[in-house]
Design an enzyme around this catalytic site. Sequence first.
Site, PDB file in Angstrom:
ATOM      1  N   SER A 115       0.823  -1.209   0.000  1.00  0.00           N
ATOM      2  CA  SER A 115       0.000   0.000   0.000  1.00  0.00           C
ATOM      3  C   SER A 115       0.858   1.261   0.000  1.00  0.00           C
ATOM      4  CB  SER A 115      -0.901   0.026   1.234  1.00  0.00           C
ATOM      5  OG  SER A 115      -1.615   1.248   1.305  1.00  0.00           O
ATOM      6  N   TYR A 170      -2.247  -0.819  10.031  1.00  0.00           N
ATOM      7  CA  TYR A 170      -2.353  -1.121   8.590  1.00  0.00           C
ATOM      8  C   TYR A 170      -1.095  -0.641   7.867  1.00  0.00           C
ATOM      9  CZ  TYR A 170      -4.128  -1.136   3.805  1.00  0.00           C
ATOM     10  OH  TYR A 170      -4.276  -1.361   2.458  1.00  0.00           O
TER      11      TYR A 170
HETATM   12  N1  LIG Z   1      -8.830  -0.774  -2.330  1.00  0.00           N
HETATM   13  C1  LIG Z   1      -7.863   0.085  -2.014  1.00  0.00           C
HETATM   14  O1  LIG Z   1      -8.061   1.311  -2.045  1.00  0.00           O
HETATM   15  C2  LIG Z   1      -6.486  -0.437  -1.640  1.00  0.00           C
HETATM   16  C3  LIG Z   1      -5.410   0.469  -1.588  1.00  0.00           C
HETATM   17  C4  LIG Z   1      -4.145   0.006  -1.252  1.00  0.00           C
HETATM   18  C5  LIG Z   1      -3.960  -1.327  -0.961  1.00  0.00           C
HETATM   19  N2  LIG Z   1      -5.022  -2.189  -0.995  1.00  0.00           N
HETATM   20  C6  LIG Z   1      -4.776  -3.591  -0.648  1.00  0.00           C
HETATM   21  O2  LIG Z   1      -5.206  -4.401  -1.712  1.00  0.00           O
HETATM   22  C7  LIG Z   1      -5.692  -5.648  -1.213  1.00  0.00           C
HETATM   23  C8  LIG Z   1      -7.091  -5.876  -1.735  1.00  0.00           C
HETATM   24  O3  LIG Z   1      -7.877  -4.736  -1.450  1.00  0.00           O
HETATM   25  P1  LIG Z   1      -9.443  -4.695  -1.777  1.00  0.00           P
HETATM   26  O4  LIG Z   1      -9.918  -3.329  -1.532  1.00  0.00           O
HETATM   27  O5  LIG Z   1      -9.670  -5.350  -3.087  1.00  0.00           O
HETATM   28  O6  LIG Z   1      -9.902  -5.681  -0.570  1.00  0.00           O
HETATM   29  P2  LIG Z   1     -11.291  -6.012   0.047  1.00  0.00           P
HETATM   30  O7  LIG Z   1     -12.421  -5.628  -0.837  1.00  0.00           O
HETATM   31  O8  LIG Z   1     -11.282  -5.507   1.446  1.00  0.00           O
HETATM   32  O9  LIG Z   1     -11.201  -7.613   0.055  1.00  0.00           O
HETATM   33  C9  LIG Z   1     -10.358  -8.236   0.960  1.00  0.00           C
HETATM   34  C10 LIG Z   1     -10.172  -9.669   0.535  1.00  0.00           C
HETATM   35  O10 LIG Z   1      -9.346 -10.301   1.536  1.00  0.00           O
HETATM   36  C11 LIG Z   1     -10.064 -11.404   2.079  1.00  0.00           C
HETATM   37  N3  LIG Z   1      -9.816 -11.466   3.506  1.00  0.00           N
HETATM   38  C12 LIG Z   1     -10.105 -10.551   4.455  1.00  0.00           C
HETATM   39  N4  LIG Z   1      -9.775 -11.009   5.660  1.00  0.00           N
HETATM   40  C13 LIG Z   1      -9.257 -12.238   5.475  1.00  0.00           C
HETATM   41  C14 LIG Z   1      -8.754 -13.243   6.326  1.00  0.00           C
HETATM   42  N5  LIG Z   1      -8.728 -13.095   7.657  1.00  0.00           N
HETATM   43  N6  LIG Z   1      -8.315 -14.391   5.789  1.00  0.00           N
HETATM   44  C15 LIG Z   1      -8.348 -14.573   4.468  1.00  0.00           C
HETATM   45  N7  LIG Z   1      -8.815 -13.679   3.591  1.00  0.00           N
HETATM   46  C16 LIG Z   1      -9.271 -12.528   4.100  1.00  0.00           C
HETATM   47  C17 LIG Z   1     -11.535 -11.144   1.817  1.00  0.00           C
HETATM   48  O11 LIG Z   1     -12.255 -12.372   1.782  1.00  0.00           O
HETATM   49  P3  LIG Z   1     -13.860 -12.425   2.100  1.00  0.00           P
HETATM   50  O12 LIG Z   1     -14.519 -11.549   1.073  1.00  0.00           O
HETATM   51  O13 LIG Z   1     -14.245 -13.840   1.929  1.00  0.00           O
HETATM   52  O14 LIG Z   1     -14.042 -11.899   3.480  1.00  0.00           O
HETATM   53  C18 LIG Z   1     -11.471 -10.446   0.460  1.00  0.00           C
HETATM   54  O15 LIG Z   1     -11.372 -11.390  -0.578  1.00  0.00           O
HETATM   55  C19 LIG Z   1      -5.622  -5.560   0.312  1.00  0.00           C
HETATM   56  O16 LIG Z   1      -4.428  -6.172   0.755  1.00  0.00           O
HETATM   57  C20 LIG Z   1      -5.566  -4.071   0.565  1.00  0.00           C
HETATM   58  O17 LIG Z   1      -4.916  -3.754   1.776  1.00  0.00           O
HETATM   59  C21 LIG Z   1      -6.285  -1.768  -1.336  1.00  0.00           C
END
Ligand SMILES: NC(=O)c1ccc[n+]([C@@H]2O[C@H](COP(=O)([O-])OP(=O)(O)OC[C@H]3O[C@@H](n4cnc5c(N)ncnc54)[C@H](OP(=O)(O)O)[C@@H]3O)[C@@H](O)[C@H]2O)c1
Length: 253
Positions: free
Chosen positions: A145, A158
């Site tokens: 991130s 985080y």
């Molecule tokens: N979106 C952003 O703005 C952004 C920016 C920077 C970095 N990121 C990073 O990018 C990645 C994906 O982001 P996103 O926004 O697409 O994520 P998201 O919508 O929050 O989805 C999170 C995913 O991780 C899984 N997950 C959560 N807790 C878990 C656990 N305890 N064990 C196993 N799996 C788990 C969830 O599974 P379930 O759905 O089954 O719960 C889901 O598939 C993350 O690492 C996030 O920190 C995102």
Amino acid sequence: MRSVLVTGGSRGIGRAVALAFARSGDRVAVQYASDRAEAEETLRQLPGEGHAVLRADLGESGAAEQLVERAVAALGSVDVLVNNAGVAPTAANRHPVAGTPLADWQRVWRRMVDVNLLAPADLCWAVARHLIERGDGGAIVNVGSRGAFKGEPDFPAYGTTKAALHALGQSLAVALAPHGIAVTSVAPGFVATERQAARLAGPEGADLRAQSPFGRVGTAEEIAATVHFLASPAAMWASGTVVDLNGASHLRL
Ligand SMILES: NC(=O)c1ccc[n+]([C@@H]2O[C@H](COP(=O)([O-])OP(=O)(O)OC[C@H]3O[C@@H](n4cnc5c(N)ncnc54)[C@H](OP(=O)(O)O)[C@@H]3O)[C@@H](O)[C@H]2O)c1
């Protein structure tokens, strides 16, 4: 055709990553934690055959090693690991140092360290061991991130876990290069995933878009395209890198 384990594939960036690999002919194991219906929806969207859906709460002890074993059983091997699953910032886990009771502070820190750092470390260990035994090389891509560099005042655990994830990738890149395994990270800024839709549609949406001089936030597909490239043999020489994917909203010096 490669075999790819994508964690957190039930939505958002993980779903886009799974699609990017499947569209280039790879077989994908889609891991999810709780949302089986959405994980099945990811599977339904994947072109090609031989994909799998695997449930694992990566906050549970032993879950990471078992997930790799199950992915190898389902796909026959794992050539690429994408560590994408994570506990992301939400209103429920906001923990600014001033004003957060110690018990809440400790609970959030432990959960984020378990899922965002220790689980990816264990997954890297298990996949590295599998790849070293096979001797054919491979790739690991970690989804970090921008917050690792910019600071996350309301979500320090985080930001810390994402900085540590980048550092983990750098150390493993050096250690695994002799085995032909490339390890890289991406550091996205704000991305328009389902989780962020309400914030983007609400009063702070304009400010979020204004973070980037492009006047918008990133898309899951843009993150997935870079992850897909970093996992390709053509990107082997990028091993150890952390790629900023933030639309020039934050420049590292
Ligand atoms: N979106 C952003 O703005 C952004 C920016 C920077 C970095 N990121 C990073 O990018 C990645 C994906 O982001 P996103 O926004 O697409 O994520 P998201 O919508 O929050 O989805 C999170 C995913 O991780 C899984 N997950 C959560 N807790 C878990 C656990 N305890 N064990 C196993 N799996 C788990 C969830 O599974 P379930 O759905 O089954 O719960 C889901 O598939 C993350 O690492 C996030 O920190 C995102």
